[in-house]
Scaffold this motif. Structure first.
Motif, PDB file in Angstrom:
ATOM      1  N   PRO A   1       0.835  -1.195   0.000  1.00 41.07           N
ATOM      2  CA  PRO A   1       0.000   0.000   0.000  1.00 41.07           C
ATOM      3  C   PRO A   1       0.864   1.237   0.000  1.00 41.07           C
ATOM      4  CG  PRO A   1       0.106  -0.929   2.194  1.00 41.07           C
ATOM      5  CD  PRO A   1       0.831  -1.883   1.277  1.00 41.07           C
ATOM      6  N   ALA A   2       0.326   2.348  -0.459  1.00 41.10           N
ATOM      7  CA  ALA A   2       1.108   3.583  -0.453  1.00 41.10           C
ATOM      8  C   ALA A   2       1.466   3.958   0.967  1.00 41.10           C
ATOM      9  CB  ALA A   2       0.305   4.716  -1.100  1.00 41.10           C
ATOM     10  N   ALA A   3       2.748   4.151   1.197  1.00 40.25           N
ATOM     11  CA  ALA A   3       3.206   4.572   2.529  1.00 40.25           C
ATOM     12  C   ALA A   3       3.592   6.029   2.443  1.00 40.25           C
ATOM     13  CB  ALA A   3       4.409   3.740   2.964  1.00 40.25           C
ATOM     14  N   THR A   4       2.876   6.890   3.150  1.00 37.12           N
ATOM     15  CA  THR A   4       3.104   8.313   3.008  1.00 37.12           C
ATOM     16  C   THR A   4       3.336   8.962   4.342  1.00 37.12           C
ATOM     17  OG1 THR A   4       0.853   9.077   3.293  1.00 37.12           O
ATOM     18  CG2 THR A   4       1.441   8.264   1.111  1.00 37.12           C
ATOM     19  N   ALA A   5       3.976  10.114   4.276  1.00 38.12           N
ATOM     20  CA  ALA A   5       4.153  10.916   5.486  1.00 38.12           C
ATOM     21  C   ALA A   5       3.220  12.099   5.473  1.00 38.12           C
ATOM     22  CB  ALA A   5       5.597  11.397   5.580  1.00 38.12           C
ATOM     23  N   ALA A   6       2.318  12.150   4.471  1.00 39.93           N
ATOM     24  CA  ALA A   6       1.450  13.308   4.348  1.00 39.93           C
ATOM     25  C   ALA A   6       0.077  12.868   3.889  1.00 39.93           C
ATOM     26  CB  ALA A   6       2.052  14.293   3.332  1.00 39.93           C
ATOM     27  N   PRO A   7      -0.967  13.636   4.179  1.00 39.52           N
ATOM     28  CA  PRO A   7      -2.321  13.263   3.850  1.00 39.52           C
ATOM     29  C   PRO A   7      -2.538  13.037   2.364  1.00 39.52           C
ATOM     30  CG  PRO A   7      -2.299  15.108   5.369  1.00 39.52           C
ATOM     31  CD  PRO A   7      -0.890  14.887   4.921  1.00 39.52           C
ATOM     32  N   THR A   8      -3.130  11.912   1.985  1.00 41.21           N
ATOM     33  CA  THR A   8      -3.579  11.560   0.650  1.00 41.21           C
ATOM     34  C   THR A   8      -2.501  11.687  -0.411  1.00 41.21           C
ATOM     35  OG1 THR A   8      -4.411  13.770   0.137  1.00 41.21           O
ATOM     36  CG2 THR A   8      -5.925  12.261   1.225  1.00 41.21           C
ATOM     37  N   SER A   9      -1.240  11.629  -0.037  1.00 39.23           N
ATOM     38  CA  SER A   9      -0.168  11.657  -1.028  1.00 39.23           C
ATOM     39  C   SER A   9       0.239  10.228  -1.354  1.00 39.23           C
ATOM     40  CB  SER A   9       1.049  12.408  -0.481  1.00 39.23           C
ATOM     41  OG  SER A   9       2.118  12.342  -1.392  1.00 39.23           O
TER      42      SER A   9
ATOM     43  N   GLU B   1       6.363  16.270  -6.220  1.00 44.57           N
ATOM     44  CA  GLU B   1       4.944  16.097  -6.500  1.00 44.57           C
ATOM     45  C   GLU B   1       4.154  17.361  -6.165  1.00 44.57           C
ATOM     46  OE1 GLU B   1       2.212  13.479  -4.067  1.00 44.57           O
ATOM     47  OE2 GLU B   1       2.414  12.227  -5.847  1.00 44.57           O
ATOM     48  N   VAL B   2       4.485  17.973  -5.018  1.00 46.65           N
ATOM     49  CA  VAL B   2       3.797  19.199  -4.627  1.00 46.65           C
ATOM     50  C   VAL B   2       4.108  20.326  -5.610  1.00 46.65           C
ATOM     51  CG1 VAL B   2       3.609  20.973  -2.856  1.00 46.65           C
ATOM     52  CG2 VAL B   2       3.699  18.573  -2.200  1.00 46.65           C
ATOM     53  N   ALA B   3       5.373  20.443  -5.974  1.00 43.64           N
ATOM     54  CA  ALA B   3       5.763  21.481  -6.927  1.00 43.64           C
ATOM     55  C   ALA B   3       5.069  21.282  -8.272  1.00 43.64           C
ATOM     56  CB  ALA B   3       7.280  21.472  -7.111  1.00 43.64           C
ATOM     57  N   ASP B   4       4.685  20.020  -8.541  1.00 43.01           N
ATOM     58  CA  ASP B   4       4.069  19.699  -9.824  1.00 43.01           C
ATOM     59  C   ASP B   4       2.543  19.789  -9.782  1.00 43.01           C
ATOM     60  OD1 ASP B   4       4.425  18.985 -12.537  1.00 43.01           O
ATOM     61  OD2 ASP B   4       3.891  16.904 -12.087  1.00 43.01           O
ATOM     62  N   GLY B   5       1.999  20.217  -8.631  1.00 39.70           N
ATOM     63  CA  GLY B   5       0.560  20.442  -8.597  1.00 39.70           C
ATOM     64  C   GLY B   5      -0.220  19.764  -7.501  1.00 39.70           C
ATOM     65  N   ALA B   6       0.456  19.079  -6.558  1.00 38.43           N
ATOM     66  CA  ALA B   6      -0.268  18.398  -5.480  1.00 38.43           C
ATOM     67  C   ALA B   6      -0.389  19.257  -4.237  1.00 38.43           C
ATOM     68  CB  ALA B   6       0.430  17.080  -5.127  1.00 38.43           C
TER      69      ALA B   6
ATOM     70  N   GLY C   1      -1.715  21.389  -1.214  1.00 41.67           N
ATOM     71  CA  GLY C   1      -2.927  21.219  -0.444  1.00 41.67           C
ATOM     72  C   GLY C   1      -3.098  19.821   0.094  1.00 41.67           C
ATOM     73  N   LEU C   2      -2.332  18.857  -0.436  1.00 40.74           N
ATOM     74  CA  LEU C   2      -2.435  17.474   0.011  1.00 40.74           C
ATOM     75  C   LEU C   2      -1.302  17.073   0.939  1.00 40.74           C
ATOM     76  CD1 LEU C   2      -3.450  15.699  -3.318  1.00 40.74           C
ATOM     77  CD2 LEU C   2      -4.911  16.680  -1.545  1.00 40.74           C
ATOM     78  N   VAL C   3      -0.251  17.872   0.997  1.00 41.29           N
ATOM     79  CA  VAL C   3       0.941  17.521   1.764  1.00 41.29           C
ATOM     80  C   VAL C   3       1.254  18.651   2.734  1.00 41.29           C
ATOM     81  CG1 VAL C   3       3.400  16.964   1.623  1.00 41.29           C
ATOM     82  CG2 VAL C   3       1.836  16.160  -0.158  1.00 41.29           C
ATOM     83  N   ASP C   4       1.572  18.296   3.967  1.00 39.96           N
ATOM     84  CA  ASP C   4       1.898  19.345   4.931  1.00 39.96           C
ATOM     85  C   ASP C   4       3.364  19.264   5.343  1.00 39.96           C
ATOM     86  OD1 ASP C   4       2.094  17.433   7.058  1.00 39.96           O
ATOM     87  OD2 ASP C   4      -0.074  17.499   7.288  1.00 39.96           O
ATOM     88  N   HIS C   5       3.785  20.231   6.145  1.00 39.72           N
ATOM     89  CA  HIS C   5       5.190  20.344   6.525  1.00 39.72           C
ATOM     90  C   HIS C   5       5.685  19.184   7.367  1.00 39.72           C
ATOM     91  CE1 HIS C   5       4.987  24.428   4.968  1.00 39.72           C
ATOM     92  NE2 HIS C   5       6.249  24.625   5.265  1.00 39.72           N
ATOM     93  N   SER C   6       4.780  18.397   7.948  1.00 37.29           N
ATOM     94  CA  SER C   6       5.208  17.278   8.782  1.00 37.29           C
ATOM     95  C   SER C   6       6.047  16.274   8.009  1.00 37.29           C
ATOM     96  CB  SER C   6       3.998  16.569   9.394  1.00 37.29           C
ATOM     97  OG  SER C   6       3.202  15.961   8.388  1.00 37.29           O
TER      98      SER C   6
ATOM     99  N   PRO D   1       3.457  21.597  12.244  1.00 39.98           N
ATOM    100  CA  PRO D   1       3.583  20.493  11.289  1.00 39.98           C
ATOM    101  C   PRO D   1       2.413  20.357  10.339  1.00 39.98           C
ATOM    102  CG  PRO D   1       3.160  19.692  13.521  1.00 39.98           C
ATOM    103  CD  PRO D   1       3.482  21.138  13.636  1.00 39.98           C
ATOM    104  N   GLY D   2       1.234  20.838  10.728  1.00 43.04           N
ATOM    105  CA  GLY D   2       0.079  20.708   9.854  1.00 43.04           C
ATOM    106  C   GLY D   2      -0.016  21.767   8.774  1.00 43.04           C
ATOM    107  N   ALA D   3       0.938  22.689   8.738  1.00 49.89           N
ATOM    108  CA  ALA D   3       0.905  23.729   7.711  1.00 49.89           C
ATOM    109  C   ALA D   3       1.149  23.117   6.334  1.00 49.89           C
ATOM    110  CB  ALA D   3       1.966  24.791   8.004  1.00 49.89           C
ATOM    111  N   ALA D   4       0.251  23.367   5.408  1.00 51.99           N
ATOM    112  CA  ALA D   4       0.353  22.762   4.086  1.00 51.99           C
ATOM    113  C   ALA D   4       1.524  23.341   3.301  1.00 51.99           C
ATOM    114  CB  ALA D   4      -0.947  22.972   3.313  1.00 51.99           C
ATOM    115  N   LEU D   5       2.157  22.480   2.516  1.00 51.82           N
ATOM    116  CA  LEU D   5       3.210  22.922   1.604  1.00 51.82           C
ATOM    117  C   LEU D   5       2.576  23.470   0.333  1.00 51.82           C
ATOM    118  CD1 LEU D   5       5.893  20.089   1.821  1.00 51.82           C
ATOM    119  CD2 LEU D   5       6.318  22.520   2.185  1.00 51.82           C
ATOM    120  N   ARG D   6       2.953  24.664  -0.049  1.00 54.80           N
ATOM    121  CA  ARG D   6       2.474  25.250  -1.299  1.00 54.80           C
ATOM    122  C   ARG D   6       3.400  24.847  -2.435  1.00 54.80           C
ATOM    123  NH1 ARG D   6       2.379  31.470  -0.152  1.00 54.80           N
ATOM    124  NH2 ARG D   6       4.528  30.883   0.375  1.00 54.80           N
TER     125      ARG D   6
END
Length: 448
Positions: free
Chosen positions: A240-248, A363-368, A370-375, A417-422
């Motif tokens: 399964p996808a193992a992520t450190a951020a929400p829905t990534s 991935e975030v720089a490419d348009g994701a 709002g789905l990934v935070d600083h944590s 940590p919950g601050a979203a990465l832009r």
């Protein structure tokens, strides 16, 4: 305040596991909001649970009659596949297991697990509490979750946020005993209150008999081939996808696999000797090593500022049983390590995947956004700092300095940590992070 995000979670209660989504608190129009995938309209607010991530993903694609439909990132979530809504280990909450945890002696995993479980119980209560709050004659403290509120008010529950140190020594042992007493007194009522607001029909899409037992849910993995709406199926359907951020949906196929039961069983020995197994993932591969702290300074299994990495726990153990000199030889407990048959299996807190962070930033720089935070930065940077301290990597210190974009992002991750990465933030961080990883890699030696 942080931009909003949505986190997949799993709840286990009465030996069945259900999957849902939680939107942690975010600010919008000057107000703070949080919500679960559910419905707060009507006499009883409910959280919808689903028997599999596939069923959860299918509901998200087809339904808008729920409390997350107006969430700012819902349009993105609605297009995700099963792997993307599969919760990571940090977002699985075993309500059944609380009694067993408090019955054992405390360690950092037990404390962290209880803290997380109690927090999610409180979050559900906050979102589903329909007690009247606008009648001046009503008691301001009235709540539909009296047992939850009573448990959360216990000072021993507040101590959980301080970690294992709060339960060390005689005073700590007594606090742990009192915590167990509070659980014995209140937990059954707590889960009854929560279960009244848990919809095990998945908003009418599932039958309670469809839900897997707790044991079955540990091995249940969504099959990407069954998810026709996914544009890019995962390369490895066994993980399964193992992520450190929400829905990534960032996977880490190079991670060294270990049975969670075996990891938990081995943890007692390694905690006892004060030398912990550590996994480091860099572009060259994933490797295991050992780390301890001497007068608060990190020391690794290595020599001359080089960290030895091994491809498997067995190879690391074989080296430890040998007679080659290294920087851990003089540690007082090293003879126990050299003599043990307990495999060096790292717990999740001691895994540092530096490759995954680079992938997330890209991935975030490419348009994701709002789905990934600083944590996503917190744990890997902890490992990086330890490695840099041991190896004397001054360039790493420069890259993480408070005046640099990366240093500022890390500081915010530790503070919020919950601050979203832009997207624009991630684009600035990608280059420095790649350089940091290259610098750390110079101190790593993969041993045969």
């Amino acid at each position: 305040m942080a931009r909003p995000s949505i986190v997949p979670i799993a709840l286990t209660l009465d030996d069945r596991t259900g999957y849902t989504l939680w939107a942690p608190p975010w600010e919008e129009d000057g107000e703070e909001w949080q919500a679960f995938l559910g419905n707060s309209e009507g006499e009883t607010a409910v959280v919808h649970l689903f028997p599999t991530p596939d069923a959860l993903a299918a509901f998200c694609r087809t339904s808008t009659d729920h409390d997350l439909a107006d969430h700012p990132v819902w349009p993105v979530v609605a297009g995700l596949g099963a792997a993307d809504v599969t919760p990571d280990d940090d977002h699985r909450y075993d309500l059944d297991g609380v009694y067993d945890v408090v019955a054992d002696n405390p360690d950092r995993w037990a404390v962290d697990e209880l803290a997380a479980t109690f927090e999610i119980a409180g979050r559900i209560a906050e979102c589903c509490d329909t007690a009247p709050d606008d009648d001046e004659d009503e008691d301001e403290d009235e709540t539909a979750f009296e047992s939850v509120a009573e448990l959360m008010a216990k000072p021993e529950v507040a101590l959980l946020s301080l970690g294992i140190d709060a339960f060390v020594g005689r005073a700590g042992e007594e606090a742990w005993i009192r915590l167990g007493g509070a659980v014995d007194e209140l937990w059954e009522d707590v889960v009854e209150e929560l279960d009244e607001h848990l919809d095990w029909t998945g908003a009418g899409t599932a039958d309670p008999d469809d839900y897997p037992s707790a044991a079955e849910s540990e091995v249940a993995v969504p099959d990407e081939d069954d998810d026709e709406d996914d544009a890019e199926p995962a390369e490895d359907d066994d993980e399964p996808a193992a992520t450190a951020a929400p829905t990534s949906a960032i996977s880490s196929p190079s991670r060294i696999a270990a049975d969670p039961v075996a990891v938990a069983a081995a943890a007692g020995f390694w905690e006892g000797v004060g030398i912990l197994p550590v996994e480091v993932v860099v572009p060259e591969g994933a490797g295991l090593t050992l780390r301890c702290y001497v007068e608060d300074e990190s020391r690794f299994l290595g020599a001359d500022g080089e960290v030895f990495l091994f491809a498997s726990p067995a190879e690391l153990a074989a080296f430890a049983h040998g007679d080659e000199d290294h920087d851990l030889t003089e540690i007082a407990s090293w003879p126990e390590v050299a003599d043990t048959d307990t495999l060096p299996l790292p717990v999740d807190q001691d895994r540092y995947d530096l490759v995954e962070v680079g992938e997330v930033l890209a991935e975030v720089a490419d348009g994701a956004a709002g789905l990934v935070d600083h944590s996503v930065l917190v744990q890997p940077v902890e490992g990086v700092r330890d490695l840099a301290e041991y190896a004397g990597l001054t360039r790493v210190d420069e890259l993480l300095a408070a005046s640099t974009p990366l240093g500022q992002a890390v500081a915010r991750a530790e503070r919020e940590p919950g601050a979203a990465l832009r997207a624009e933030d991630a684009a600035v961080l990608t280059g420095p992070w790649d350089e940091l990883v290259r610098e750390v890699s110079t101190a790593l030696v993969f041993r045969d």
